[in-house]
Design a protein around this motif. Structure first.
Motif, PDB file in Angstrom:
ATOM      1  N   ALA A 272      -0.672  14.434  -3.781  1.00 47.61           N
ATOM      2  CA  ALA A 272      -0.417  13.020  -4.055  1.00 47.61           C
ATOM      3  C   ALA A 272       0.279  12.362  -2.871  1.00 47.61           C
ATOM      4  CB  ALA A 272       0.427  12.875  -5.324  1.00 47.61           C
ATOM      5  N   VAL A 273       1.239  13.056  -2.272  1.00 46.19           N
ATOM      6  CA  VAL A 273       1.947  12.513  -1.113  1.00 46.19           C
ATOM      7  C   VAL A 273       0.994  12.324   0.057  1.00 46.19           C
ATOM      8  CG1 VAL A 273       3.658  13.045   0.661  1.00 46.19           C
ATOM      9  CG2 VAL A 273       4.226  13.373  -1.744  1.00 46.19           C
ATOM     10  N   VAL A 274       0.197  13.346   0.347  1.00 43.41           N
ATOM     11  CA  VAL A 274      -0.721  13.281   1.487  1.00 43.41           C
ATOM     12  C   VAL A 274      -1.744  12.171   1.283  1.00 43.41           C
ATOM     13  CG1 VAL A 274      -2.546  14.525   2.713  1.00 43.41           C
ATOM     14  CG2 VAL A 274      -0.393  15.677   2.161  1.00 43.41           C
ATOM     15  N   ASP A 275      -2.301  12.073   0.089  1.00 43.32           N
ATOM     16  CA  ASP A 275      -3.267  11.009  -0.191  1.00 43.32           C
ATOM     17  C   ASP A 275      -2.637   9.630  -0.013  1.00 43.32           C
ATOM     18  OD1 ASP A 275      -5.334  12.704  -0.709  1.00 43.32           O
ATOM     19  OD2 ASP A 275      -5.317  12.432  -2.889  1.00 43.32           O
ATOM     20  N   THR A 276      -1.430   9.460  -0.534  1.00 44.95           N
ATOM     21  CA  THR A 276      -0.755   8.162  -0.448  1.00 44.95           C
ATOM     22  C   THR A 276      -0.496   7.769   1.003  1.00 44.95           C
ATOM     23  OG1 THR A 276       0.300   8.513  -2.595  1.00 44.95           O
ATOM     24  CG2 THR A 276       1.293   6.872  -1.132  1.00 44.95           C
ATOM     25  N   LEU A 277       0.022   8.699   1.785  1.00 49.80           N
ATOM     26  CA  LEU A 277       0.282   8.403   3.195  1.00 49.80           C
ATOM     27  C   LEU A 277      -1.011   8.099   3.937  1.00 49.80           C
ATOM     28  CD1 LEU A 277       3.001  11.114   3.986  1.00 49.80           C
ATOM     29  CD2 LEU A 277       3.359   8.655   3.696  1.00 49.80           C
ATOM     30  N   ALA A 278      -2.065   8.848   3.623  1.00 50.21           N
ATOM     31  CA  ALA A 278      -3.349   8.628   4.305  1.00 50.21           C
ATOM     32  C   ALA A 278      -3.924   7.255   3.977  1.00 50.21           C
ATOM     33  CB  ALA A 278      -4.331   9.729   3.922  1.00 50.21           C
ATOM     34  N   ILE A 279      -3.861   6.872   2.708  1.00 49.83           N
ATOM     35  CA  ILE A 279      -4.396   5.569   2.304  1.00 49.83           C
ATOM     36  C   ILE A 279      -3.655   4.440   3.010  1.00 49.83           C
ATOM     37  CG2 ILE A 279      -4.561   3.966   0.353  1.00 49.83           C
ATOM     38  CD1 ILE A 279      -5.115   6.496  -1.398  1.00 49.83           C
ATOM     39  N   LYS A 280      -2.333   4.556   3.081  1.00 51.95           N
ATOM     40  CA  LYS A 280      -1.549   3.512   3.739  1.00 51.95           C
ATOM     41  C   LYS A 280      -1.783   3.499   5.247  1.00 51.95           C
ATOM     42  CE  LYS A 280       0.692   2.010   0.078  1.00 51.95           C
ATOM     43  NZ  LYS A 280       0.810   0.609  -0.367  1.00 51.95           N
ATOM     44  N   CYS A 281      -1.968   4.669   5.851  1.00 55.81           N
ATOM     45  CA  CYS A 281      -2.234   4.720   7.291  1.00 55.81           C
ATOM     46  C   CYS A 281      -3.597   4.106   7.613  1.00 55.81           C
ATOM     47  CB  CYS A 281      -2.173   6.164   7.797  1.00 55.81           C
ATOM     48  SG  CYS A 281      -0.509   6.825   7.942  1.00 55.81           S
ATOM     49  N   ARG A 282      -4.589   4.390   6.790  1.00 62.10           N
ATOM     50  CA  ARG A 282      -5.902   3.771   7.007  1.00 62.10           C
ATOM     51  C   ARG A 282      -5.790   2.257   6.913  1.00 62.10           C
ATOM     52  NH1 ARG A 282      -8.560   6.066   3.274  1.00 62.10           N
ATOM     53  NH2 ARG A 282      -9.697   7.628   4.503  1.00 62.10           N
ATOM     54  N   VAL A 299       8.529  15.564   8.192  1.00 66.27           N
ATOM     55  CA  VAL A 299       7.378  15.752   7.315  1.00 66.27           C
ATOM     56  C   VAL A 299       6.086  15.796   8.128  1.00 66.27           C
ATOM     57  CG1 VAL A 299       6.154  14.838   5.304  1.00 66.27           C
ATOM     58  CG2 VAL A 299       8.622  14.642   5.431  1.00 66.27           C
ATOM     59  N   GLY A 300       6.139  15.302   9.360  1.00 66.31           N
ATOM     60  CA  GLY A 300       4.969  15.362  10.234  1.00 66.31           C
ATOM     61  C   GLY A 300       4.558  16.778  10.589  1.00 66.31           C
ATOM     62  N   ALA A 301       5.405  17.769  10.283  1.00 65.56           N
ATOM     63  CA  ALA A 301       5.046  19.166  10.528  1.00 65.56           C
ATOM     64  C   ALA A 301       4.193  19.739   9.409  1.00 65.56           C
ATOM     65  CB  ALA A 301       6.313  20.009  10.690  1.00 65.56           C
ATOM     66  N   ASN A 302       4.064  19.032   8.292  1.00 67.24           N
ATOM     67  CA  ASN A 302       3.277  19.518   7.160  1.00 67.24           C
ATOM     68  C   ASN A 302       1.807  19.663   7.561  1.00 67.24           C
ATOM     69  OD1 ASN A 302       1.495  18.929   4.647  1.00 67.24           O
ATOM     70  ND2 ASN A 302       3.481  19.465   3.773  1.00 67.24           N
ATOM     71  N   ARG A 303       1.259  20.850   7.388  1.00 70.54           N
ATOM     72  CA  ARG A 303      -0.094  21.132   7.868  1.00 70.54           C
ATOM     73  C   ARG A 303      -1.156  20.338   7.125  1.00 70.54           C
ATOM     74  NH1 ARG A 303       0.057  27.756   8.540  1.00 70.54           N
ATOM     75  NH2 ARG A 303       1.824  27.832  10.000  1.00 70.54           N
ATOM     76  N   LEU A 307      -3.779  17.705   8.962  1.00 71.70           N
ATOM     77  CA  LEU A 307      -5.236  17.821   8.855  1.00 71.70           C
ATOM     78  C   LEU A 307      -5.841  16.543   8.302  1.00 71.70           C
ATOM     79  CD1 LEU A 307      -7.815  19.524   9.036  1.00 71.70           C
ATOM     80  CD2 LEU A 307      -7.285  20.413   6.754  1.00 71.70           C
ATOM     81  N   ARG A 308      -5.228  16.016   7.262  1.00 72.04           N
ATOM     82  CA  ARG A 308      -5.780  14.818   6.625  1.00 72.04           C
ATOM     83  C   ARG A 308      -5.733  13.620   7.563  1.00 72.04           C
ATOM     84  NH1 ARG A 308      -6.203  12.753   1.420  1.00 72.04           N
ATOM     85  NH2 ARG A 308      -7.471  10.858   1.586  1.00 72.04           N
ATOM     86  N   LEU A 309      -4.626  13.424   8.268  1.00 73.02           N
ATOM     87  CA  LEU A 309      -4.515  12.258   9.138  1.00 73.02           C
ATOM     88  C   LEU A 309      -5.354  12.397  10.395  1.00 73.02           C
ATOM     89  CD1 LEU A 309      -0.732  11.314   8.787  1.00 73.02           C
ATOM     90  CD2 LEU A 309      -2.721  10.403   7.563  1.00 73.02           C
ATOM     91  N   THR A 310      -5.563  13.611  10.845  1.00 72.83           N
ATOM     92  CA  THR A 310      -6.477  13.830  11.978  1.00 72.83           C
ATOM     93  C   THR A 310      -7.889  13.408  11.599  1.00 72.83           C
ATOM     94  OG1 THR A 310      -5.138  15.638  12.861  1.00 72.83           O
ATOM     95  CG2 THR A 310      -7.447  15.556  13.536  1.00 72.83           C
ATOM     96  N   GLY A 315     -12.289   9.329  11.534  1.00 72.31           N
ATOM     97  CA  GLY A 315     -13.198   8.532  10.721  1.00 72.31           C
ATOM     98  C   GLY A 315     -13.089   7.045  10.998  1.00 72.31           C
ATOM     99  N   GLU A 316     -11.932   6.612  11.489  1.00 71.94           N
ATOM    100  CA  GLU A 316     -11.734   5.212  11.845  1.00 71.94           C
ATOM    101  C   GLU A 316     -12.075   4.935  13.308  1.00 71.94           C
ATOM    102  OE1 GLU A 316     -10.699   2.655   9.660  1.00 71.94           O
ATOM    103  OE2 GLU A 316     -11.216   4.247   8.235  1.00 71.94           O
ATOM    104  N   GLY A 317     -12.620   5.940  13.985  1.00 79.21           N
ATOM    105  CA  GLY A 317     -12.996   5.771  15.382  1.00 79.21           C
ATOM    106  C   GLY A 317     -11.851   5.885  16.349  1.00 79.21           C
TER     107      GLY A 317
END
Length: 370
Positions: A272-282, A299-303, A307-310, A315-317
């Protein structure tokens, strides 16, 4: 105490005051001191050669007994550790005091007592050696830590800063010029990790322990909410996730396999945390029209997050940039690096010093290009 020993041990026979306005042309070598919380960090950064040496002493084992940082204990331990760390780092770097051009220290935000230890030692050493000193913003250190890597991100970029008690989305137009475009309304993501880890009975510090437990969890068993993703804007909220985890544990308290339950809750929480951060970053990348995403802080050390943000940035170019794991935690290297940038730009502290428990990131001045 630190100031007394600095004067006794490190004061030369003759000390001259030096300013740094044109040091950039000749190079700059800076000692960085980090004491904002529960890590004592010291490093030496050279503008031409890069990071020469660093040492970090973590107080985690000392604070684990209390399941959190005890400020007074943290301050006392910084007093014990800093001078030996400086000696070790200078030996590792093969550097003498005659080769040092300045001293940078964390001035905030953080625990005031801990900050005062590093600030008083840094200013005392600078005074005793006739060197310029520069106070550094702790979050700016984290924000610019990815610039220590190669390849380094180029401005402008969007930064996700997930450090300790902070969760921020920042538009970085140039170094030193920061616009906060999103922040948490309650718990920072790191706090949510630690509080949920406590609910799961995990040891301090909770974030890494929860991440490890989540690897054994079933991602399909529980579905936790993704807070505030169904409304416009870039604000975060994570306190509800902790409450959801607590309620789930209570609801399933009679399950036969409590170990499995704990792993599945940890996995659901982390997803849930990873998804939330990814959605807001996009959303931040699209709103700003920028392609580079910088991720910094503990928290940026979380694998899973990396992976998700990479994948998201690609995907956003664009591209995602991370500091190495040792630069995600509090460290002296990021302080020495930022101090070097600001000293090269002609900044230095003039007389006296203070520290700040709170210090808004967007109040900093832009750093003039080198």
């Amino acid at each position: 105490i630190c100031g007394f020993f600095a004067r006794k041990i490190y004061r030369p026979a003759v000390a001259s005051r030096r300013r740094t306005g044109n040091q950039g042309a000749r190079g700059m070598r800076v000692i960085g001191i980090e004491t904002s919380c529960d890590e004592s960090g010291v490093a030496i950064y050279d503008a031409r050669a890069g990071l020469l040496a660093q040492r970090i002493y973590s107080q985690c084992s000392m604070h684990a007994e209390y399941a959190g940082v005890v400020p007074e204990l943290a301050s006392r331990d910084h007093v014990r550790r800093l001078l030996p760390l400086i000696t070790e780092v200078m030996r590792d770097a093969g550097t003498g005091w005659e080769q040092v051009n300045g001293i940078a220290y964390t001035a905030g935000p953080g625990l005031v007592g801990a900050l005062l230890v590093g600030a008083s030692l840094g200013r005392s050493l600078a005074w005793s050696r006739g060197l310029p000193a520069i106070p550094v913003h702790h979050l700016e250190g984290h924000l610019l830590a990815p610039l220590l890597e190669r390849p380094a991100p180029a401005c402008p970029f969007v930064a996700l800063l997930v450090s300790g008690g902070h969760t921020l989305l920042v538009r970085v137009e140039q170094t030193g010029c920061y616009e906060i475009i999103g922040e948490t309304l309650d718990d920072a993501v790191g706090e949510a990790f630690d509080k949920t880890a406590t609910l799961l009975g995990l040891p301090y510090p909770g974030g890494p322990a929860l991440e490890q437990l989540a690897r054994a969890g079933d991602p399909s068993r529980f579905s936790f909410p993704r807070p505030m993703v169904d409304r416009p804007g870039l604000a975060f909220s994570f306190s509800g996730l902790k409450t959801f985890a607590a309620n789930t544990l209570v609801e399933h308290r009679h399950d036969a396999d409590q170990g499995r339950l704990r792993a599945d809750v940890a996995r659901a929480f982390q997803d849930a945390v990873v998804d939330t951060l990814a959605i807001k970053c996009r959303r931040a990348l699209r709103d700003t029209g920028l392609g580079s995403l910088v991720v910094a802080g503990g928290v940026g050390a979380n694998r899973a997050l990396r992976l998700r943000l990479t994948e998201l940035a690609r995907g956003e170019g664009g591209e995602a940039f991370f500091p190495r794991a040792e630069f995600c935690t509090d460290n002296g290297a990021m302080i020495a690096f930022v101090g070097c940038l600001r000293l090269q730009a002609g900044e230095w502290a003039r007389g006296g010093f203070d520290v700040r428990a709170r210090w808004p990131l967007d109040t900093l001045s832009a750093i003039a290009p080198r």
